[in-house]
Design an enzyme around this catalytic site. Structure first.
Site, short mmCIF file in Angstrom:
data_model
loop_
_atom_site.label_atom_id
_atom_site.label_comp_id
_atom_site.label_asym_id
_atom_site.label_seq_id
_atom_site.Cartn_x
_atom_site.Cartn_y
_atom_site.Cartn_z
N CYS A 1 0.80 -1.22 0.00
CA CYS A 1 0.00 0.00 0.00
C CYS A 1 0.84 1.28 0.00
O CYS A 1 0.60 2.17 -0.81
CB CYS A 1 -0.97 0.02 1.17
N ARG B 1 7.73 -11.32 5.12
CA ARG B 1 7.53 -11.16 6.57
C ARG B 1 8.38 -12.17 7.32
O ARG B 1 8.40 -13.35 6.97
CB ARG B 1 6.05 -11.31 6.94
N GLN C 1 1.28 -11.41 -3.56
CA GLN C 1 -0.12 -10.96 -3.47
C GLN C 1 -0.59 -10.52 -4.85
O GLN C 1 0.17 -9.90 -5.59
CB GLN C 1 -0.21 -9.74 -2.54
N ASP D 1 -2.29 -7.98 -5.61
CA ASP D 1 -2.75 -6.81 -4.88
C ASP D 1 -3.35 -5.75 -5.80
O ASP D 1 -2.99 -5.67 -6.97
CB ASP D 1 -1.57 -6.20 -4.10
N HIS E 1 -5.05 -1.52 -5.33
CA HIS E 1 -5.52 -0.41 -4.51
C HIS E 1 -6.30 0.55 -5.38
O HIS E 1 -5.89 0.85 -6.50
CB HIS E 1 -4.35 0.29 -3.83
N LYS F 1 -14.69 -3.82 6.43
CA LYS F 1 -14.32 -4.62 5.25
C LYS F 1 -15.31 -5.74 5.00
O LYS F 1 -16.12 -6.08 5.87
CB LYS F 1 -12.91 -5.18 5.41
N HIS G 1 -8.36 -1.59 -0.40
CA HIS G 1 -7.39 -2.67 -0.62
C HIS G 1 -8.21 -3.82 -1.18
O HIS G 1 -9.20 -4.21 -0.57
CB HIS G 1 -6.75 -3.14 0.68
ZN ZN Z 1 -3.13 -2.68 0.76
#
Ligand code: ZN
Ligand code: ZN
Length: 584
Positions: free
Chosen positions: A279, A308, A326, A328, A330, A413, A459
């Site tokens: 992000c 991580r 991911q 991902d 946004h 969410k 997200h």
């Molecule tokens: Zn995010």
């Protein structure tokens, strides 16, 4: 007498069995020191400090003893004890003495429960008459494991004996059958057998390496998500995998991910970190210019790896790893655009999960009004965001429920839960509203009145982690992937070497049309070649012999439908292309 529900009853039955286990162990191993024995999800356990080693092979003997003692257990009687009485009773057991001290410290009553000839320190929660209420064939000792006293690695390692227990033998058998099926489908096992991914000691644990076949799976899934996003005007972006400390200080991740960040110090002494999420990087891309409201939403998609530093003991196959990719995305938008944008993402989620045959339900994760200080941002904004989400779920024909207190600290969410072939539920996609990041990074657009307006951000990962999604998908399908996704879709098998030329022609035809085919023209026999196709869970294989060559046809067999019979190469190709197109 209070009426108990089914779960409470089962809980009491399981906990009573923990007592029974301790009673049996003490008869067989009088020197053993007992510690604690609670009920758990599928049964019970009890932790012991044995003077000699006890292993799985001792379990049948202990289980037999339990069944013997059970006959004489007619009633649990309880008695309150003074601190001195309790400590005297357990004067050779430092574990129980520690527990007693704790009870005294809290100012609670010390109670002993006795059943048959066995007495234990306990808070209660048993069946009334074990001999009558516990069926001897409804429980089973399961396995032995090591466990630190009080879960603390500085303490002594104890021996934990696990047992399984259900109300009836039928339920126990069903549980065992399901567990066996789950073991067969274990993604770590199938990943190796089907040659999809591996871990290397030299690379490190929790860092999966993907083989050519596994990489095909990942790319096809990622392409599918992108296909769905592209239709809805997403744009791809790309970012580096490391960043300066300052970005995460500003985003709050430096603090939040403190222990999980892989940190790097450069030779010039600057502190960097591997990204734990994307992000803040995407925010920098959005923030490159001033936006008019007319240009929003801005939708950025990026399949990229995050890192991580999970503890070694927590790592598990592809479900818990140190690096994961991911899918991902946004979206940067105005508050007033949330509903429309959510519906778009919801459509992507539905279209994506449909071909896999998961049963989906949705959790509307909202804030807990009793803990209002846990959440960042304006109360009015929360209200607006949550009611927009509620309207969305209510407008959809889907099984949904509300999760109070399940919201992220930065916004409410929607969490999508998928039930797999073994009836296990996994959280998969989530769509989150974020009102915090835009605040921290001062993100705005210029609205109709020419004023600065604070924007919000969504997200929206569809698979979440591709690695974790694959662990779910491998177990859900047992490695028998649908045709469109199979790394190898079909194998062409000539019966004898004299059939190789025609087989080669068919193979080339499929290859030219982007069907992932394999030609098995080796000299092993037909049975061996078919067995290999089956073991690799290929959706189809084609057999070519004299008859097929004469008729200018091929014989098609399917993993899921068995013999399909003779068809022409043109029909075959059409069938395959249709199945790819329709994601069968
Ligand atoms: Zn995010
Ligand atoms: Zn008890």
């Amino acid at each position: 007498m209070r009426i108990m529900n089914k779960e409470e009853k089962l809980q009491n039955l399981r906990h009573s069995l923990a007592h029974l286990l301790a009673a049996a162990v003490l008869e067989l191993y009088p020197d053993a020191k007992r510690t604690i024995g609670p009920a758990i999800d599928d049964g019970f356990y009890y932790d012991f400090d044995f003077s000699s080693s006890v292993s799985d092979k001792d379990l049948p003997k202990i289980e037999k003893k339990m069944k013997e003692i059970l006959k004489s257990w007619k009633e649990f009687a309880n008695e309150e004890k003074s601190a001195k009485e309790a400590k005297d009773y357990f004067n050779k057991n430092e574990y129980k003495k520690e527990l007693i001290e704790e009870i005294i410290g809290k100012g609670e009553k010390i109670t002993f429960y006795t059943c048959g000839k066995f007495t234990d320190l306990c808070r209660g929660g048993h069946v009334d008459n074990p001999a009558k209420e516990i069926k001897p064939d409804s429980f089973k000792l399961d396995r032995v494991a090591g466990a630190y006293w009080r879960g603390d690695e500085k303490n002594k390692m104890l021996t934990r004996i696990y047992g399984l227990a259900f109300a009836t033998k039928k339920e126990l058998d069903a549980y065992l059958a399901q567990r066996e099926e789950a073991e067969k489908r274990d993604h770590k096992k199938l990943g190796r057998e089907l040659d999809l991914f591996l871990f290397s000691d030299l690379v490190g644990s929790g860092l999966a390496l993907w083989t050519p076949k596994g990489t095909i799976l990942r790319n096809l899934l990622d392409d599918f998500v992108w296909e769905l996003r592209k239709k809805r005007d997403y744009m791809k972006v790309e970012i580096p995998h490391i960043t300066k400390k300052e970005l995460y200080e500003k985003s709050g991740h430096w603090d939040k991910f403190k222990n999980e960040l892989f940190r790097i110090t450069t030779r010039e002494g600057h502190e960097f970190a591997m990204k734990p999420m994307n992000c803040p990087h995407h925010i920098q891309i959005f923030d490159r210019k001033q936006w008019s409201y007319r240009e929003l939403p801005q939708r950025y998609a990026n399949s990229t790896t995050c890192y991580r530093d999970e503890q070694t003991g927590e790592l598990s196959g592809l479900s818990r790893v140190r690096s994961f990719t991911q899918d991902d995305a946004h979206v940067f938008l105005r508050m007033s655009q949330i509903k429309e944008e959510f519906l778009k993402i919801w459509d992507i989620v539905q279209e994506f999960y449909k071909p896999f045959g998961f049963t989906m339900r949705v959790r509307l994760s909202v804030h807990d009004p009793a803990q209002a200080d846990k959440y960042l941002g304006d109360k009015e904004l929360w209200k607006k965001a949550e009611s927009a989400l509620r309207e969305i779920v209510e407008s959809k024909k889907i099984d949904w429920f509300e999760g109070i207190g399940e919201a992220a600290f930065y916004g409410p969410k929607l969490d999508f839960m998928a039930k797999d072939a073994l009836n296990r539920e996994w959280q998969v996609a989530t769509i989150q509203i974020d009102m915090n990041m835009p605040e921290r990074f001062d993100l705005f657009c210029i609205n109709e009145k020419g004023e600065k307006e604070r924007i919000v951000m969504l997200h929206a990962a569809i698979m979440g982690s591709i690695d974790r999604f694959l662990s779910v998908l491998i177990e859900h399908t047992a490695g028998a992937f649908p045709f469109w996704l199979s790394p190898v879709q079909v194998k062409v098998i000539p019966v004898r070497t004299s059939h190789n030329k025609y087989a080669q022609e068919i193979f080339e035809l499929l290859k030219e049309n982007n069907i992932r085919a394999e030609l098995d023209d080796g000299d092993s026999n037909l049975g061996g070649k078919v067995r290999d196709a089956k073991n690799n869970k290929l959706p189809y294989w084609i057999v070519i012999g004299d008859k097929e060559i004469e008729a200018k046809k091929i014989t098609l067999e399917s993993r899921d439908q068995g013999q399909i019979g003779q068809i022409s190469p043109e029909e075959l190709l059409q069938k395959f292309l249709d199945e790819v197109k329709n994601k069968k």
